[in-house]
Design an enzyme around this catalytic site. Structure first.
Site, PDB file in Angstrom:
ATOM      1  CD  GLN A  39      34.255  66.064  -8.380  1.00 26.70           C
ATOM      2  OE1 GLN A  39      33.893  66.239  -7.202  1.00 26.70           O
ATOM      3  NE2 GLN A  39      35.084  65.109  -8.728  1.00 26.70           N
ATOM      4  CG  ASP A  63      36.288  66.839 -13.348  1.00 27.59           C
ATOM      5  OD1 ASP A  63      37.326  67.134 -12.700  1.00 27.59           O
ATOM      6  OD2 ASP A  63      35.940  65.673 -13.552  1.00 27.59           O
ATOM      7  CB  ALA A  94      44.461  62.550  -1.827  1.00 25.83           C
ATOM      8  CE1 TYR A 155      44.142  66.680   5.066  1.00 31.15           C
ATOM      9  CE2 TYR A 155      46.280  67.736   4.790  1.00 31.15           C
ATOM     10  CZ  TYR A 155      44.916  67.709   4.568  1.00 31.15           C
ATOM     11  OH  TYR A 155      44.323  68.713   3.834  1.00 31.15           O
ATOM     12  CE  LYS A 162      43.991  71.206   1.621  1.00 28.52           C
ATOM     13  NZ  LYS A 162      43.042  71.841   0.661  1.00 28.52           N
TER      14      LYS A 162
END
Ligand code: NAD
Ligand code: 0WE
Length: 262
Positions: A39, A63, A94, A155, A162
């Site tokens: 990244q 990235d 996130a 989550y 997802k």
């Protein structure tokens, strides 16, 4: 040697605890040649020694929040490999404030956008850039989690991302199947990685997992790596668009056996 004479690009290796590290070791053991994206520069010091231990000196910054970065990373890869056999997408993110608290209260537009952009769209974007360089019988693989289809505390918007990633896996599989590219996902059980380290009560989640899972334990990145090696190998030539659970059976159990036995 499942992957002899094959070349794979691995993304998402942040440190030795990363699921991508377990995948890299398994694929290297099975004879694959590997390249890595990272990244940002900060992660290079961790990646360097691991890549070296996998016999790789192809380390490229990518990235996935940036189109130019994705494009130029595949352009750089093409200078080393004219063609290759697929890649591992092991990237999810996130903003931290989205992953703590009551879903309806904490989820905002920016958090939703970032989670879906980094965790799902990036898979499509990488597939598009890779496409002209992919050999026949290539395989793409991503990492997902049970939060896509079932709820659990905290989550939150990652569950939505997802769900999108799993639909993405199916649409990419349909879209690239005629080019002989297979696209699959592994749904891994919880593992204490960097991405999990900031998560509140993660240790409790691991012990809950062990209690309910038929195998009575959590899983390791190495176990994910072994399944990844299989799914990327020609032994899996008939599998595409599939979500394979590597979770010690947790997802099939509604209740732990032990609770009602005594
Ligand atoms: P990790 O922190 O080791 O890996 C996450 C990776 O995402 C890091 O390498 C990070 O650099 C990368 N990343 C984040 N934003 C990026 C960006 N903008 N551009 C490029 N890379 C970016 O954690 P992990 O647990 O190994 O996560 C890998 C994948 O596995 C993720 O998709 C995660 O959702 C999934 N997963 C994890 C678990 C678990 O319990 N650890 C379970 C199931 C699935
Ligand atoms: O997909 C994941 C990790 C997702 C993740 C984690 C973080 C923490 C640090 C995405 N973005 C961030 N952003 C940060 O700032 N997993 C499957 C592991 C995980 O994360 C959870 C879990 C599980 C399991 C978060 C809350 C509840 C359970």
């Amino acid at each position: 040697m499942l992957l002899k004479n094959k070349k794979f690009l691995i993304s998402g290796l942040a440190n030795k605890y990363s699921i991508a590290a377990g995948i890299a070791h398994a694929m290297h053991r099975e004879g694959a040649e590997l390249a890595f994206t990272y990244q940002n520069e900060r992660l290079l010091k961790n990646l360097g020694p691991i890549a070296e231990s996998c016999g790789s000196d192809i380390l490229i910054e990518c990235d996935v929040s940036n189109d130019d970065s994705i494009q130029s990373s595949f352009n750089k890869l093409s200078k080393r490999w004219e063609k290759f056999d697929g890649f591992i997408h092991s990237i999810g993110y996130a903003p931290a404030d989205q992953l703590e608290g009551n879903f309806v209260d904490v989820t905002n537009r920016e958090g939703f956008k970032i989670a879906h952009d980094i965790s799902s769209y990036s898979f499509t974007a990488m597939a598009r850039e890779a496409k002209p360089m992919l050999n026949d019988n290539s395989a793409l693989l991503t990492l997902t989690y049970l939060g896509s289809t079932q709820t659990l505390p905290n989550y939150n918007v990652m569950g939505l991302a997802k769900a999108s990633l799993e639909a993405n896996t199916r649409f990419l599989a349909a879209s690239m199947g005629r080019d002989n590219v297979r696209v699959n996902a592994i749904s891994a059980g919880p593992i204490k990685t960097l991405a999990a380290s900031g998560v509140k009560n993660f240790r409790k989640m691991l012990s809950q997992h062990s209690k309910r899972a038929p195998l009575g334990r959590t899983i390791t990145a190495e176990e994910v790596g072994n399944v990844a090696a299989f799914l990327c190998s020609d032994y899996a030539s008939g599998i595409t668009g599939e979500i394979t659970y590597v979770d010690a059976g947790f997802n099939i159990a509604a209740m732990p056996l032990d609770d009602i036995e005594e």
